[in-house]
Write a protein that holds these residues in place. Structure first.
Motif, mmCIF file in Angstrom:
data_model
loop_
_atom_site.group_PDB
_atom_site.id
_atom_site.type_symbol
_atom_site.label_atom_id
_atom_site.label_comp_id
_atom_site.label_asym_id
_atom_site.label_seq_id
_atom_site.Cartn_x
_atom_site.Cartn_y
_atom_site.Cartn_z
ATOM 1 N N VAL A 132 0.839 -1.208 0.000
ATOM 2 C CA VAL A 132 0.000 0.000 0.000
ATOM 3 C C VAL A 132 0.868 1.249 0.000
ATOM 4 C CG1 VAL A 132 -1.641 1.355 1.347
ATOM 5 C CG2 VAL A 132 -1.975 -1.106 1.084
ATOM 6 N N CYS A 133 1.929 1.256 0.813
ATOM 7 C CA CYS A 133 2.810 2.429 0.895
ATOM 8 C C CYS A 133 3.483 2.710 -0.436
ATOM 9 C CB CYS A 133 3.870 2.212 1.976
ATOM 10 S SG CYS A 133 3.203 2.247 3.656
ATOM 11 N N VAL A 134 3.947 1.655 -1.095
ATOM 12 C CA VAL A 134 4.598 1.842 -2.388
ATOM 13 C C VAL A 134 3.615 2.359 -3.421
ATOM 14 C CG1 VAL A 134 5.773 0.678 -4.287
ATOM 15 C CG2 VAL A 134 6.366 0.116 -1.932
ATOM 16 N N ALA A 135 2.387 1.828 -3.391
ATOM 17 C CA ALA A 135 1.371 2.287 -4.337
ATOM 18 C C ALA A 135 1.066 3.760 -4.136
ATOM 19 C CB ALA A 135 0.095 1.460 -4.167
ATOM 20 N N VAL A 136 1.011 4.186 -2.879
ATOM 21 C CA VAL A 136 0.776 5.602 -2.577
ATOM 22 C C VAL A 136 1.914 6.456 -3.105
ATOM 23 C CG1 VAL A 136 0.653 7.295 -0.711
ATOM 24 C CG2 VAL A 136 -0.712 5.215 -0.587
ATOM 25 N N CYS A 137 3.153 5.957 -2.948
ATOM 26 C CA CYS A 137 4.319 6.697 -3.448
ATOM 27 C C CYS A 137 4.272 6.851 -4.960
ATOM 28 C CB CYS A 137 5.611 5.990 -3.042
ATOM 29 S SG CYS A 137 5.957 6.097 -1.268
ATOM 30 N N ILE A 138 3.799 5.807 -5.640
ATOM 31 C CA ILE A 138 3.686 5.880 -7.091
ATOM 32 C C ILE A 138 2.721 6.985 -7.487
ATOM 33 C CG2 ILE A 138 2.838 4.664 -9.146
ATOM 34 C CD1 ILE A 138 3.850 2.078 -7.888
ATOM 35 N N MET A 139 1.581 7.028 -6.826
ATOM 36 C CA MET A 139 0.592 8.064 -7.134
ATOM 37 C C MET A 139 1.132 9.446 -6.822
ATOM 38 S SD MET A 139 -2.928 6.303 -5.758
ATOM 39 C CE MET A 139 -3.919 7.667 -6.342
ATOM 40 N N ALA A 140 1.861 9.557 -5.716
ATOM 41 C CA ALA A 140 2.418 10.870 -5.344
ATOM 42 C C ALA A 140 3.415 11.354 -6.372
ATOM 43 C CB ALA A 140 3.080 10.769 -3.970
ATOM 44 N N ALA A 141 4.269 10.441 -6.831
ATOM 45 C CA ALA A 141 5.277 10.820 -7.816
ATOM 46 C C ALA A 141 4.660 11.287 -9.106
ATOM 47 C CB ALA A 141 6.214 9.645 -8.081
ATOM 48 N N LEU A 142 3.528 10.764 -9.451
ATOM 49 C CA LEU A 142 2.855 11.194 -10.672
ATOM 50 C C LEU A 142 2.059 12.474 -10.461
ATOM 51 C CD1 LEU A 142 1.582 7.803 -12.111
ATOM 52 C CD2 LEU A 142 3.377 9.259 -13.020
ATOM 53 N N GLY A 143 1.987 12.911 -9.226
ATOM 54 C CA GLY A 143 1.285 14.155 -8.935
ATOM 55 C C GLY A 143 -0.192 13.994 -8.684
ATOM 56 N N TYR A 144 -0.690 12.781 -8.626
ATOM 57 C CA TYR A 144 -2.117 12.594 -8.467
ATOM 58 C C TYR A 144 -2.569 12.614 -7.014
ATOM 59 C CZ TYR A 144 -2.501 11.453 -13.361
ATOM 60 O OH TYR A 144 -2.472 11.529 -14.721
ATOM 61 N N LEU A 145 -1.654 12.356 -6.083
ATOM 62 C CA LEU A 145 -2.064 12.359 -4.694
ATOM 63 C C LEU A 145 -1.832 13.717 -4.055
ATOM 64 C CD1 LEU A 145 -3.138 10.703 -2.356
ATOM 65 C CD2 LEU A 145 -0.802 10.067 -1.794
ATOM 66 N N GLU A 167 5.982 -3.685 -10.594
ATOM 67 C CA GLU A 167 5.250 -2.558 -11.166
ATOM 68 C C GLU A 167 6.241 -1.578 -11.793
ATOM 69 O OE1 GLU A 167 2.035 -2.372 -11.385
ATOM 70 O OE2 GLU A 167 1.615 -4.140 -10.163
ATOM 71 N N VAL A 168 5.709 -0.667 -12.609
ATOM 72 C CA VAL A 168 6.553 0.339 -13.252
ATOM 73 C C VAL A 168 5.968 1.722 -12.999
ATOM 74 C CG1 VAL A 168 7.434 1.238 -15.437
ATOM 75 C CG2 VAL A 168 7.319 -1.227 -15.066
ATOM 76 N N LEU A 169 6.796 2.623 -12.534
ATOM 77 C CA LEU A 169 6.417 4.024 -12.334
ATOM 78 C C LEU A 169 6.904 4.800 -13.558
ATOM 79 C CD1 LEU A 169 6.886 6.101 -9.110
ATOM 80 C CD2 LEU A 169 7.707 6.984 -11.279
ATOM 81 N N TYR A 170 6.078 5.696 -14.082
ATOM 82 C CA TYR A 170 6.445 6.489 -15.256
ATOM 83 C C TYR A 170 6.693 7.935 -14.833
ATOM 84 C CZ TYR A 170 4.907 2.475 -17.954
ATOM 85 O OH TYR A 170 4.782 1.203 -18.471
ATOM 86 N N ASN A 171 7.910 8.376 -15.039
ATOM 87 C CA ASN A 171 8.315 9.717 -14.632
ATOM 88 C C ASN A 171 8.564 10.583 -15.869
ATOM 89 O OD1 ASN A 171 9.117 11.741 -12.807
ATOM 90 N ND2 ASN A 171 11.265 11.208 -13.059
ATOM 91 N N PRO A 172 7.786 11.681 -16.060
ATOM 92 C CA PRO A 172 8.009 12.530 -17.239
ATOM 93 C C PRO A 172 9.350 13.254 -17.175
ATOM 94 C CG PRO A 172 6.377 13.515 -15.783
ATOM 95 C CD PRO A 172 6.667 12.165 -15.229
ATOM 96 N N ILE A 173 10.087 13.203 -18.278
ATOM 97 C CA ILE A 173 11.398 13.847 -18.382
ATOM 98 C C ILE A 173 11.425 14.711 -19.641
ATOM 99 C CG2 ILE A 173 13.886 13.496 -18.651
ATOM 100 C CD1 ILE A 173 12.919 12.563 -15.969
ATOM 101 N N THR A 174 11.928 15.939 -19.515
ATOM 102 C CA THR A 174 12.037 16.831 -20.670
ATOM 103 C C THR A 174 13.497 17.227 -20.877
ATOM 104 O OG1 THR A 174 9.831 17.747 -20.222
ATOM 105 C CG2 THR A 174 11.277 19.014 -21.683
#
Length: 218
Positions: free
Chosen positions: A11-24, A87-94
């Motif tokens: 659960v903690c990792v899933a929350v971190c994934i959402m936070a990193a994407l900016g949704y949480l 799982e895979v986290l997707y981080n936008p990079i420019t």
């Protein structure tokens, strides 16, 4: 008990994934058809000397072009075992190309470099980076690692005319007599629109680079 711990970790990792994407923790604002999310990235905090030592590249440079944002895949384990990536986290990079004016640390034989800004425009949302968003024409002093990434706002110093905008961390390592206060309304629009305060602390760019160079050489 082990199952309970594994569930909590998942659960903690899933929350971190959402936070990193900016949704949480992201604050969304409509801009056209795409929502905008503030950065949820967390970077280790450095002192100026530690940042100067940690960085592989330190330059004063001007943004000449901004590439297309892509999604960087980051494997994530939900089991608590880092060797088991499920799982895979997707981080936008420019990718941002800059023309180097002064090289304080790193390869001084090149005239350009690419800074990989952690944020950008994706097909479904806009992710803001931690700190300043690069725009063509902006002059900045950057502290970057060997992969061309920074450490958020603490590693980006916008240049305004002959001055550099200081953050709180930098103020601890410069002489108060060299620092002045600049009204935000006097700053170029590329940077001004990204500053919420009415004033900022600045000092001469060359004086700041000299301090950084001394930190690098010590």
């Amino acid at each position: 008990m082990k199952k309970k711990i594994s569930f909590i970790i998942a659960v903690c990792v899933a929350v971190c994934i959402m936070a990193a994407l900016g949704y949480l923790y992201g604050k969304s604002v409509d801009k056209g058809d795409l929502p905008i999310y503030e950065s949820a990235a967390i970077y280790p905090a450095f002192s100026m000397p530690a940042l100067a030592e940690k960085a592989s590249t330190i330059v004063s440079a001007t943004v000449v072009s901004i590439g297309e944002t892509y999604l960087e895949e980051i494997p994530v384990s939900l089991s608590g075992n880092p060797t088991e990536s499920s799982e895979v986290l997707y981080n936008p990079i420019t990718p941002v190309t800059l023309e180097i004016e002064t090289s304080v640390k790193g390869n001084d034989t090149v005239s350009t470099l690419i800074y990989y800004e952690e944020g950008g425009i994706t097909p479904s949302y806009i992710q803001l980076p931690d700190g300043y968003t690069m725009e063509v024409g902006m002059e900045v002093i950057l502290f970057l690692n060997e992969r061309g990434h920074g450490w958020g706002a603490q590693s980006i110093f916008p240049v305004v005319g002959d001055d550099v905008i200081l953050n709180r961390m930098a103020l601890d390592y410069v002489d108060d007599s060299d620092v002045s206060v600049l009204n935000t309304s006097q700053i170029d629009g590329k940077v001004r629109s990204q500053i919420s305060n009415s004033t900022v602390s600045v000092m001469g760019k060359e004086d700041f680079l000299t301090i950084v160079e001394e930190m690098v050489n010590n």
